[in-house]
Write a protein that holds these residues in place. Structure first.
Motif, PDB file in Angstrom:
ATOM      1  N   SER A 175      -3.187   3.293  -0.515  1.00 34.90           N
ATOM      2  CA  SER A 175      -4.217   2.352  -0.049  1.00 34.90           C
ATOM      3  C   SER A 175      -3.784   1.582   1.205  1.00 34.90           C
ATOM      4  CB  SER A 175      -4.641   1.407  -1.174  1.00 34.90           C
ATOM      5  OG  SER A 175      -3.520   0.925  -1.842  1.00 34.90           O
ATOM      6  N   THR A 176      -2.726   2.011   1.827  1.00 34.67           N
ATOM      7  CA  THR A 176      -2.300   1.352   3.072  1.00 34.67           C
ATOM      8  C   THR A 176      -3.145   1.832   4.254  1.00 34.67           C
ATOM      9  OG1 THR A 176      -0.031   0.893   2.393  1.00 34.67           O
ATOM     10  CG2 THR A 176      -0.380   1.269   4.743  1.00 34.67           C
ATOM     11  N   ASP A 177      -3.607   0.843   5.057  1.00 32.93           N
ATOM     12  CA  ASP A 177      -4.349   1.197   6.280  1.00 32.93           C
ATOM     13  C   ASP A 177      -3.428   1.197   7.492  1.00 32.93           C
ATOM     14  OD1 ASP A 177      -6.966   1.268   5.081  1.00 32.93           O
ATOM     15  OD2 ASP A 177      -6.851  -0.907   4.943  1.00 32.93           O
ATOM     16  N   VAL A 234      -1.996  -3.921   5.421  1.00 30.26           N
ATOM     17  CA  VAL A 234      -0.747  -3.544   6.069  1.00 30.26           C
ATOM     18  C   VAL A 234       0.249  -3.327   4.933  1.00 30.26           C
ATOM     19  CG1 VAL A 234       1.040  -4.291   7.680  1.00 30.26           C
ATOM     20  CG2 VAL A 234      -1.331  -5.074   7.987  1.00 30.26           C
ATOM     21  N   GLY A 235       0.904  -2.192   4.894  1.00 32.49           N
ATOM     22  CA  GLY A 235       1.805  -1.975   3.754  1.00 32.49           C
ATOM     23  C   GLY A 235       2.662  -0.753   3.907  1.00 32.49           C
ATOM     24  N   PRO A 236       3.327  -0.370   2.788  1.00 27.32           N
ATOM     25  CA  PRO A 236       4.223   0.789   2.847  1.00 27.32           C
ATOM     26  C   PRO A 236       3.431   2.056   3.182  1.00 27.32           C
ATOM     27  CG  PRO A 236       4.403  -0.376   0.742  1.00 27.32           C
ATOM     28  CD  PRO A 236       3.254  -0.974   1.451  1.00 27.32           C
ATOM     29  N   PRO A 237       3.892   2.853   4.123  1.00 26.81           N
ATOM     30  CA  PRO A 237       3.131   4.037   4.545  1.00 26.81           C
ATOM     31  C   PRO A 237       2.838   5.018   3.418  1.00 26.81           C
ATOM     32  CG  PRO A 237       4.889   3.550   6.102  1.00 26.81           C
ATOM     33  CD  PRO A 237       5.067   2.611   4.975  1.00 26.81           C
ATOM     34  N   LEU A 238       3.743   5.107   2.435  1.00 26.81           N
ATOM     35  CA  LEU A 238       3.512   6.089   1.374  1.00 26.81           C
ATOM     36  C   LEU A 238       2.486   5.612   0.343  1.00 26.81           C
ATOM     37  CD1 LEU A 238       6.977   7.691   0.543  1.00 26.81           C
ATOM     38  CD2 LEU A 238       4.953   8.833   1.449  1.00 26.81           C
ATOM     39  N   ASP A 239       2.084   4.330   0.429  1.00 24.72           N
ATOM     40  CA  ASP A 239       1.071   3.810  -0.497  1.00 24.72           C
ATOM     41  C   ASP A 239      -0.303   4.331  -0.075  1.00 24.72           C
ATOM     42  OD1 ASP A 239      -0.793   2.255  -1.897  1.00 24.72           O
ATOM     43  OD2 ASP A 239       0.655   0.621  -2.110  1.00 24.72           O
TER      44      ASP A 239
END
Ligand code: NAI
Length: 763
Positions: free
Chosen positions: A333-335, A326-331
């Motif tokens: 490797s974010t799912d 779970v993470g920043p959308p622009l990353d």
């Protein structure tokens, strides 16, 4: 010393943020954005902010479309319509092709803009949304090119109003705009208020490629802007969004004669059988409910696992879920990114609270900062729990078990929706059986959430009607040949009951329900054609629907060839009874009835599905499925020829029917009961209920067990009732029921709906 394997397992990801500078520059240049009307951007007047849900920051000011803006856009589209309809398919293809090329060149820009405005992971917008947009425009450039030969005699509808949601902003635009333009229509589209930016960037592309002014218009705004578009003089509304709003639109369009397609919500089952490849099935869950934060209309949100493997499946599922990032959308490797808006996040949390209060246990699903909700699922959940019934539209599935395939089907179909399903079994026999029996417009076998421009997509029941994609999708933007408006036929006034005195001999003819002669529930009659005719009512309609539901399995199991034999037999028996029918119908009408039997007997095993060229490695079948239980209202001006022109295609396709005959001349229909009985038509396939025509039609439209209604001419009251039940109503517009216009493929198409089944192959 940890081993290399252990290091790989425990290593943390470093941030790998996609560069957003080009998009931020574009946004800074725009400041406030206007609508795109008649080939130009308007000067913004009243505006609202569109935000990045991951950070809460304003991205841009966009215009709140007023009624006046909608009127201007519709006028521009109307002015452009004749010119656009008159362009050659090849010219339209070149525009669509140019759009596809330009979107493709700008893929990275559009993916970043989508992710900023919507909150979805960049991996998804970059690898799924935008490539599918491109595919859609290429595919439809092809349809434009070949439209005249593939759809002979068809004409564009005119101006199409299109209203789209926020979960796949540019992709939903492509699904709507590409077929509409390919078919020669002009468009006014309203994007969702949370995610209007990619639609405006798309408008820039259309201007750049020189699309003629007025062919595509975009008006931004909220639900009020959408409602204004529904009220505007457009020829079709295509809507994707919530069932509640969809129902309101159906209500607003009732009796207007405008076309409507609805792609609404879902609560799709995800069925795992004992012989499934469990690792693949777990990946399927990830692609189903943890794709796009679960904000997917066709998300496999109800996981149903056979009891014998449930524990092992849950262990694997939990292990995989805990690995999702779970993470920043622009990353890159974010799912799992951000939910589209705090309002939506709140809605999800409320349903989860309700579900837990009703006894379900939530695993995962923690609330994070801002618009974040971690992936999760509800276990120990009863079928009546709100979490099981409501569309959560977030990254939370339900997990429950079953014992037998029949129980799986029962649970899968225990919903008002019918959009999609995913079934997992290594046995082709088991998987295809489930695919056939689950009520849904799309079924993925051993796969999930696959989409393609060539594969029709759409639902049944509370998930709406109409299809997007492929040949079926094109037909929803075209008027079939011969569909010219019928002359006005006055609706009959309700008949007056006739008293039958005590001791008088009861010589009334009877209703025909479930293969047997039945007295009407109210026991009353009315006079017509010199006879006492049963005065049917709501209760008789309910009985007839029940009889039809009971008959349908056997009738469908006969197959096309078996049904053809029955229809030939009907033709023979009709011919033998010419003299009886001659009392109530003209020779020409009886002749038409016999011809219709032959015609649809011929077609019963030839209105086929097809496999479409979607993706490599997958068999993608588009099967015409019968609608189910159909209500058929006979025309008053051609009581027998008209009735048979409607009834025969319906039963040829495998539907069971409730026929409401002409009110003033019902005797031919009632005589038909004898023909049905001696022609091997199984009881319940055709039920005949006479009485007050309009009231009976409305009772059919209000009955949840009916799947489609045909009426000879539009009747607003029936359409209003059907808006509540979301039953599709079709009025075929026939001016002469004895003519060739009253038979053909368009009848068979309306008697069925496409089911798309995806089946991967590979040893
Ligand atoms: P919604 O149905 O209100 O919004 C979809 C579109 O319809 C937007 O463009 C909106 O501006 C427009 N709209 C709203 N009211 C309208 C009206 N009266 N007349 C014409 N257009 C109108 O969906 P909302 O409120 O954004 O989401 C609520 C729930 O709906 C979600 O939680 C989800 O359950 C469901 N939903 C389902 C979608 C699907 O793809 N099936 C997409 C979006 C929402």
């Amino acid at each position: 010393m940890p081993s290399v394997g252990e290091i790989m397992e425990s290593m943390e990801y470093g941030p790998a943020t996609e560069d957003a500078s080009a998009v931020r520059e574009w946004l800074a240049r725009q400041g406030s954005l206007g609508h795109f009307i008649d080939g130009k951007f308007t000067k913004p007047a009243k505006t609202f902010a569109t935000r990045d849900p991951a950070t809460g920051q304003d991205l841009a000011q966009v215009s709140q479309g007023s009624e006046e803006d909608i009127v201007r856009a519709v006028r521009a589209a109307r002015r452009a319509a004749p010119g656009w309809a008159a362009t050659s398919g090849h010219d339209r293809a070149r525009f669509l092709y140019a759009i596809a090329r330009t979107v493709q060149k700008r893929e990275r820009f559009l993916a970043v803009l989508e992710t900023l405005d919507n909150g979805k992971p960049i991996r998804e917008s970059r690898d799924i949304d935008i490539p599918l947009v491109v595919r859609h425009f290429y595919h439809h450039a092809g349809w434009a090119e070949i439209a005249t030969t593939e759809f002979p005699g068809h004409a564009p509808l005119g101006v199409c109003g299109q209203i789209i949601p926020w979960n796949f902003p540019l992709l939903m635009l492509a699904w709507k705009v590409a077929p509409a333009l390919a078919a020669g229509n002009t468009v006014v589209l309203k994007p969702a208020e949370y995610t209007p930016l990619t639609a405006l960037a798309f408008a820039e592309i259309c201007a750049e490629v020189g699309l003629p002014p007025g062919v595509l218009n975009i008006v931004t705004g909220d639900g009020a802007t959408g409602a204004a578009l529904v009220q505007a003089p457009v020829d079709k509304i295509a809507f994707t969004g919530s069932t509640e709003v969809g129902r309101g639109i159906a209500r607003a369009l009732a009796g207007t004669g405008r076309r409507l397609t609805l792609e609404l919500g879902g609560k799709s089952p995800f069925v795992v059988m004992a012989d499934a490849d469990l690792d693949a099935a777990v990946e399927g869950v990830v692609d189903s409910i943890w794709f796009n934060q679960g904000q997917v209309c066709c998300a496999g949100s109800r996981i149903l696992v056979v009891e014998a493997i449930a524990e092992r499946f849950e262990t694997l599922l939990r292990r995989r879920m805990e690995k999702l990032r779970v993470g920043p959308p622009l990353d890159k490797s974010t799912d799992i990114g951000a939910i589209v808006d705090p309002v939506q996040k709140q809605r999800i949390l409320e349903i989860l609270a309700e579900a837990q209060a009703a006894g379900a246990e939530l695993v995962g699903g923690q609330e994070g900062n801002g618009c974040i909700i971690a992936p999760g699922y509800l276990r120990r959940i009863a079928p009546a729990n709100p979490g099981m019934r409501k569309e959560i539209f977030g990254p939370i599935a339900t997990l429950s078990t079953f014992r037998t395939p029949d129980e799986a089907i029962e649970l899968a179909n225990n919903t008002a929706y019918g959009l999609a399903a995913s079934v997992w079994s290594e046995s082709a026999t088991v998987a295809t059986d489930l695919a056939a029996r689950i009520r849904a417009g799309v079924v993925w076998i051993n796969c999930a959430n696959l989409f393609d421009a060539a594969a029709p997509f759409g639902g049944v029941r509370d998930s709406g009607y109409g299809r997007e994609g492929g040949r079926e999708g094109m037909l929803d933007y075209l008027a079939a040949p011969q569909s010219r408006p019928a002359g006005k036929v006055a609706a009959p006034r309700p008949p007056n009951p006739v008293e039958v005195g005590p001791g008088e001999i009861d010589r009334t003819v009877k209703l025909y329900i479930g293969g047997a002669q039945k007295r009407p529930d109210g026991g009353a009659s009315y006079a017509a054609q010199g006879e006492l005719i049963p005065l049917g009512g709501r209760k008789d309609i309910r009985n007839a629907v029940e009889a039809a539901q009971g008959a349908i399995g056997k009738w469908q199991a006969l197959g096309g060839h078996g049904r053809a034999q029955v229809l030939y037999f009907m033709a023979e028996n009709l011919a033998l009874r010419r003299t009886e029918f001659a009392r109530f119908a003209s020779d020409a009408e009886v002749e038409t009835a016999i011809r219709r039997c032959f015609f649809y007997a011929g077609f019963a095993d030839k209105y086929d599905g097809q496999t479409v060229s979607a993706k490599g490695g997958l068999l993608t079948l588009v099967q015409p499925e019968p609608q189910g239980v159909m209500g058929i209202i006979a025309p008053e001006n051609a009581p027998f020829a008209g009735l048979m022109s409607l009834l025969l295609p319906a039963i040829a396709m495998g539907n069971a029917t409730i026929v409401v005959p002409s009110q003033d001349r019902p005797m031919a229909a009632l005589t038909l009961a004898q023909v049905l009985a001696c022609s091997d038509v199984p009881g319940g396939v055709v039920n005949i209920v006479t009485g007050p025509r309009n009231a009976l039609a409305e009772a059919l439209a209000a009955h949840d067990g009916v799947n489609a209604i045909w009426q000879p001419e539009p009747n607003p009251a029936v359409e209003r009732a059907a808006a509540e039940t979301l039953i599709p109503v079709w009025s075929p517009a026939v001016s002469d029921w004895g003519s060739e216009d009253a038979q053909g493929r368009r009848f068979l198409r309306a008697a069925s709906r496409a089911k798309t089944i995806w089946l991967p192959y590979g040893a």
